[in-house]
Design a protein around this motif. Structure first.
Motif, mmCIF file in Angstrom:
data_model
loop_
_atom_site.group_PDB
_atom_site.id
_atom_site.type_symbol
_atom_site.label_atom_id
_atom_site.label_comp_id
_atom_site.label_asym_id
_atom_site.label_seq_id
_atom_site.Cartn_x
_atom_site.Cartn_y
_atom_site.Cartn_z
ATOM 1 N N LEU A 106 0.824 -1.201 0.000
ATOM 2 C CA LEU A 106 0.000 0.000 0.000
ATOM 3 C C LEU A 106 0.864 1.259 0.000
ATOM 4 O O LEU A 106 0.541 2.247 -0.672
ATOM 5 N N ARG A 107 1.965 1.226 0.717
ATOM 6 C CA ARG A 107 2.848 2.395 0.763
ATOM 7 C C ARG A 107 3.539 2.597 -0.586
ATOM 8 O O ARG A 107 3.775 3.730 -0.996
ATOM 9 N N ILE A 108 3.846 1.514 -1.258
ATOM 10 C CA ILE A 108 4.406 1.642 -2.604
ATOM 11 C C ILE A 108 3.378 2.263 -3.535
ATOM 12 O O ILE A 108 3.706 3.117 -4.375
ATOM 13 N N ARG A 109 2.116 1.889 -3.400
ATOM 14 C CA ARG A 109 1.062 2.476 -4.223
ATOM 15 C C ARG A 109 0.917 3.969 -3.947
ATOM 16 O O ARG A 109 0.654 4.761 -4.865
ATOM 17 N N ILE A 110 1.124 4.375 -2.699
ATOM 18 C CA ILE A 110 1.069 5.806 -2.362
ATOM 19 C C ILE A 110 2.183 6.555 -3.082
ATOM 20 O O ILE A 110 1.961 7.624 -3.664
ATOM 21 N N LEU A 111 3.389 6.004 -3.059
ATOM 22 C CA LEU A 111 4.513 6.647 -3.749
ATOM 23 C C LEU A 111 4.247 6.736 -5.248
ATOM 24 O O LEU A 111 4.516 7.774 -5.882
ATOM 25 N N LEU A 112 3.737 5.662 -5.839
ATOM 26 C CA LEU A 112 3.469 5.662 -7.275
ATOM 27 C C LEU A 112 2.371 6.662 -7.633
ATOM 28 O O LEU A 112 2.430 7.310 -8.686
ATOM 29 N N ALA A 113 1.365 6.793 -6.768
ATOM 30 C CA ALA A 113 0.302 7.769 -7.018
ATOM 31 C C ALA A 113 0.853 9.188 -6.975
ATOM 32 O O ALA A 113 0.516 10.026 -7.818
ATOM 33 N N LEU A 114 1.710 9.480 -6.019
ATOM 34 C CA LEU A 114 2.299 10.816 -5.927
ATOM 35 C C LEU A 114 3.220 11.095 -7.107
ATOM 36 O O LEU A 114 3.365 12.244 -7.531
ATOM 37 N N ALA A 115 3.850 10.044 -7.641
ATOM 38 C CA ALA A 115 4.739 10.226 -8.796
ATOM 39 C C ALA A 115 3.964 10.684 -10.026
ATOM 40 O O ALA A 115 4.543 11.293 -10.931
ATOM 41 N N GLU A 116 2.658 10.403 -10.073
ATOM 42 C CA GLU A 116 1.858 10.827 -11.225
ATOM 43 C C GLU A 116 1.832 12.341 -11.363
ATOM 44 O O GLU A 116 1.647 12.875 -12.462
ATOM 45 N N THR A 117 2.023 13.067 -10.257
ATOM 46 C CA THR A 117 1.936 14.533 -10.315
ATOM 47 C C THR A 117 3.087 15.146 -11.095
ATOM 48 O O THR A 117 2.993 16.297 -11.527
ATOM 49 N N ARG A 118 4.180 14.412 -11.284
ATOM 50 C CA ARG A 118 5.319 14.973 -12.002
ATOM 51 C C ARG A 118 5.243 14.702 -13.496
ATOM 52 O O ARG A 118 6.047 15.217 -14.260
ATOM 53 N N GLY B 222 -8.562 5.714 8.674
ATOM 54 C CA GLY B 222 -7.561 5.430 9.694
ATOM 55 C C GLY B 222 -6.412 4.604 9.137
ATOM 56 O O GLY B 222 -5.233 4.869 9.443
ATOM 57 N N ARG B 223 -6.739 3.637 8.322
ATOM 58 C CA ARG B 223 -5.701 2.797 7.707
ATOM 59 C C ARG B 223 -4.836 3.623 6.764
ATOM 60 O O ARG B 223 -3.607 3.486 6.740
ATOM 61 N N PHE B 224 -5.496 4.486 5.995
ATOM 62 C CA PHE B 224 -4.754 5.339 5.069
ATOM 63 C C PHE B 224 -3.806 6.264 5.835
ATOM 64 O O PHE B 224 -2.623 6.397 5.472
ATOM 65 N N ASN B 225 -4.289 6.905 6.879
ATOM 66 C CA ASN B 225 -3.451 7.819 7.663
ATOM 67 C C ASN B 225 -2.238 7.108 8.242
ATOM 68 O O ASN B 225 -1.125 7.667 8.271
ATOM 69 N N TYR B 226 -2.441 5.890 8.706
ATOM 70 C CA TYR B 226 -1.336 5.133 9.295
ATOM 71 C C TYR B 226 -0.218 4.928 8.280
ATOM 72 O O TYR B 226 0.967 5.170 8.575
ATOM 73 N N HIS B 227 -0.575 4.502 7.080
ATOM 74 C CA HIS B 227 0.451 4.207 6.085
ATOM 75 C C HIS B 227 1.114 5.475 5.555
ATOM 76 O O HIS B 227 2.331 5.478 5.296
ATOM 77 N N VAL B 228 0.362 6.548 5.398
ATOM 78 C CA VAL B 228 0.978 7.809 4.981
ATOM 79 C C VAL B 228 1.959 8.302 6.038
ATOM 80 O O VAL B 228 3.060 8.763 5.720
ATOM 81 N N ASN B 229 1.576 8.189 7.289
ATOM 82 C CA ASN B 229 2.462 8.638 8.367
ATOM 83 C C ASN B 229 3.750 7.834 8.435
ATOM 84 O O ASN B 229 4.800 8.353 8.822
ATOM 85 N N GLU B 230 3.693 6.556 8.038
ATOM 86 C CA GLU B 230 4.899 5.740 8.014
ATOM 87 C C GLU B 230 5.887 6.218 6.949
ATOM 88 O O GLU B 230 7.097 6.006 7.062
ATOM 89 N N LEU B 231 5.354 6.872 5.908
ATOM 90 C CA LEU B 231 6.203 7.384 4.824
ATOM 91 C C LEU B 231 6.617 8.837 5.032
ATOM 92 O O LEU B 231 7.538 9.318 4.365
ATOM 93 N N ARG B 232 5.931 9.516 5.940
ATOM 94 C CA ARG B 232 6.116 10.946 6.091
ATOM 95 C C ARG B 232 7.555 11.298 6.495
ATOM 96 O O ARG B 232 8.224 10.548 7.175
ATOM 97 N N ASP B 233 8.005 12.437 6.049
ATOM 98 C CA ASP B 233 9.330 13.014 6.314
ATOM 99 C C ASP B 233 10.410 12.402 5.431
ATOM 100 O O ASP B 233 11.103 13.108 4.717
ATOM 101 N N GLN B 234 10.567 11.063 5.475
ATOM 102 C CA GLN B 234 11.639 10.462 4.698
ATOM 103 C C GLN B 234 11.286 10.346 3.221
ATOM 104 O O GLN B 234 12.094 10.657 2.345
ATOM 105 N N PHE B 235 10.065 9.905 2.917
ATOM 106 C CA PHE B 235 9.678 9.654 1.533
ATOM 107 C C PHE B 235 8.542 10.554 1.041
ATOM 108 O O PHE B 235 8.378 10.732 -0.163
#
Length: 303
Positions: free
Chosen positions: A21-33, A57-70
């Motif tokens: 799921l976190r990889i999918r978040i990164l790939l979704a954000l990459a679409e903006t470029r 709640g599940r979404f927030n948890y995974h985004v927070n795990e990526l926050r700051d570093q990625f």
């Protein structure tokens, strides 16, 4: 291992990627470029919709795990950090998928020393170019997915350009691996052993000068004939262009037999001489590999 490397912190940061799921978040954000490289962010709702998560709640948890570093967020917008962008780049390059392709076959280029057809092989992200008599003449890392839809000659041409970029990066005092700075260059004459790749170059090996560079951060070392650095300098580019030789292609080393070069160490740099069809260029590089002086003459004028 570099002195500023903290394996524990790195392992903790990389563990944040160990969820699809976190990889999918990164790939979704990459679409903006993709549209125009504005590096604009995505809103919370748009990002959540893009990855298809209904549970807030599940979404927030995974985004927070990526926050700051990625992933960074500000004013309700999310976007990739430099580390996040690098991860996405490597995902698309196939670095983490272990699905690399292997390609091999003859090249249109021949060995400068004996004229035999060169062979190229690409496997696990590395291209090697070999002569039947002289062994490996060239190797360079490529993306795992690079062989897809490309033949060996295309891959060799790309790898050659990549090698030139490495040289330019090193001479700019930027390590192409970690962006660290280099220790002072070690410039010295070198006598290559017989049957080595150096003997196949169009250079006078008795006076060949080798430049040694070592990155202070990651420790990666480069030992490269000095004339390669001179190749990327404007006077040399113009000189070769006047003789119909494009320094950016394998043509110089593997296609043209009309050129010769020699080099000699100076007290604070190196002097490289190129000669093509009786036309000579002398280019002097300082100890930082910057052009100090250059002079172009007919070879007969020096006799």
């Amino acid at each position: 291992m570099g002195g500023d490397v903290d394996p524990e912190t790195i392992a903790e940061n990389l563990s944040a990627l160990s969820n699809p799921l976190r990889i999918r978040i990164l790939l979704a954000l990459a679409e903006t470029r993709r549209p125009n490289w504005d590096h604009r962010g995505m809103s919370y709702s748009d990002l959540r919709s893009a990855v298809g998560i209904e549970d807030g709640g599940r979404f927030n948890y995974h985004v927070n795990e990526l926050r700051d570093q990625f992933v960074r967020s500000e004013d309700g917008q999310y976007w990739l950090t430099t580390a996040g962008s690098r991860v996405v780049d490597e995902i698309y390059a196939g670095t983490f998928s272990a699905g690399h392709e292997a390609v091999s076959g003859p090249l249109e280029w021949t060995c400068p020393a004996d004229g035999k057809r060169l062979e190229a092989a690409v496997d696990t992200g590395v291209i090697t170019v070999s002569c039947p008599d002289h062994g490996v003449l060239f190797d360079m890392t490529l993306s795992f997915n690079s062989p897809r839809g490309r033949d060996p000659d295309e891959l060799f041409a790309w790898a050659n350009r990549r090698a030139l970029w490495y040289l330019e990066s090193v001479s700019w005092d930027v390590c192409p691996h970690c962006a660290g700075r280099f220790e002072e260059a070690a410039i010295a004459a070198h006598s290559p052993e017989s049957e080595t790749r150096l003997e196949t170059l169009g250079c006078e090996t008795a006076t060949m000068v080798i430049v040694g560079m070592r990155c202070r951060r990651c420790g990666v070392s480069f030992r490269v004939p000095a004339f390669y650095y001179a190749l990327t300098r404007a006077p040399t580019i113009a000189f070769l262009h006047d003789h119909g030789i494009d320094y950016r292609t394998p043509e110089l080393e593997y296609g043209s037999t009309a050129w010769r070069c020699e080099s000699e160490p100076l007290g604070d740099g190196v002097l490289v001489r190129f000669e093509v069809d009786g036309d000579r260029l002398e280019i002097e590089l300082d100890d930082a590999l910057e052009t100090r002086t250059y002079r172009r003459t007919l070879a007969t004028e020096d006799r």
